[in-house]
Design an enzyme around this catalytic site. Structure first.
Site, short mmCIF file in Angstrom:
data_model
loop_
_atom_site.label_atom_id
_atom_site.label_comp_id
_atom_site.label_asym_id
_atom_site.label_seq_id
_atom_site.Cartn_x
_atom_site.Cartn_y
_atom_site.Cartn_z
N GLU A 40 4.10 -2.70 9.94
CA GLU A 40 3.70 -1.29 9.94
C GLU A 40 2.68 -1.05 8.83
OE1 GLU A 40 6.05 2.91 8.93
OE2 GLU A 40 6.93 0.95 8.42
N ILE B 239 1.19 1.20 6.10
CA ILE B 239 1.60 2.36 5.30
C ILE B 239 0.40 2.82 4.48
CG2 ILE B 239 3.12 3.16 3.45
CD1 ILE B 239 5.21 1.17 4.49
N ASP C 63 11.86 -10.53 -6.17
CA ASP C 63 10.57 -10.76 -6.84
C ASP C 63 9.94 -9.41 -7.18
OD1 ASP C 63 8.38 -12.12 -7.87
OD2 ASP C 63 7.43 -12.45 -5.92
#
Length: 280
Positions: A82, A84, A188
């Protein structure tokens, strides 16, 4: 060739594609199709990272605690996410990130590790075998694995071996008092691995997911900046840390600094030693 393959996957003609920076191991592009849709497309030189990242994003999505990009498609060639459209952060962004991150850590498993090995950066991250004992898992699957890499890479001189031997002998004592609860970790988290979404709210990206002690995630946030006191205060209000977490912070930083030593070389050697020496 890649464009034709991508058009077949998306079942739509691509009208624009431009590279975006920010990563060192992936070719990342924002792709727009004829029907007006935009996608974030990543291609890794190591195709195994595609599926590992997709599985990590899907695992965080299961927690329903914090937003991640939806996985549209993944195969050996592409990871399609997706798109963004990041906007300016809302006023209380840090507090929201802290609370949502704490809520993600409340999502737990029965064992430490993950159903598959994955990657931290481009380094393989060993999540198997799973383990019910945090101290054992962290030493064997994280610290010892990185030390062995350092040996193979020619970084393990006599001093490094001596200090690591001391850590091996004292790891149980260092981690005594830790929660033995396998929390869902981003794995991370530094300032480059979160963004603000189209409404200015937090969104996590580029995970190295596994189930581990949540203090590891928080220690990583201290290494490269990007997190203010509001983030930590909100986190601790939402999910208070257990006693002596500050004492364990360096042992958890060690995994990521070891990884940077193995990825980027001797510039991280002295910091690796310093973290181990802090437990003398």
């Amino acid at each position: 060739m890649w464009k034709n393959n991508l058009e077949n996957i998306l079942n739509n003609k691509i009208i624009s594609a431009h590279n975006v920076g920010g990563g060192c191991i992936a070719d990342s592009q924002i792709v727009k199709t004829e029907n007006g849709e935009k996608y974030f497309v990543k291609k890794y030189s190591n195709s195994k990272i595609n599926l590992a990242e997709a599985n990590g994003l899907n695992e965080i999505a299961k927690s329903k605690a914090i937003r991640v990009p939806k996985v549209i498609f993944v195969n050996d060639e592409f990871l399609i996410l997706e798109f963004i459209d990041s906007k300016s952060k809302v006023k209380n962004f840090s507090e929201t990130l802290g609370r949502q991150f704490a809520e993600m850590h409340r999502f737990t498993s029965d064992k430490f590790g993950f159903f598959e090995d994955n990657f931290c950066g481009s380094t393989p991250q060993k999540n198997l075998p799973k383990n019910e004992n945090w101290s054992e898992f962290y030493f064997e699957n994280r610290l010892k694995y990185q030390f062995n890499l350092a040996e193979n890479n020619g970084f393990a001189n006599l001093e490094l071996r001596k200090e690591f031997s001391n850590i091996e002998k004292s790891i149980s004592k260092i981690l005594d008092g830790s929660e033995n609860i396998p929390s869902l970790l981003h794995g991370d988290l530094w300032s480059g691995n979160f963004i603000s979404d189209e409404n200015g709210n937090p969104c996590l990206i580029d995970p190295a997911v596994y189930y581990g002690n949540r203090e590891v995630d928080l220690a990583m946030t201290k290494l490269f900046g990007g997190f203010d006191s509001n983030f930590y205060s909100a986190y601790n209000e939402e999910f208070p840390l257990v006693q002596n977490w500050q004492y364990r912070e360096n042992i958890y930083k060690l995994y990521h600094v070891f990884n940077h030593l193995n990825l980027f070389g001797m510039g991280y050697f002295s910091q690796t030693l310093s973290l181990m020496k802090s437990y003398k």
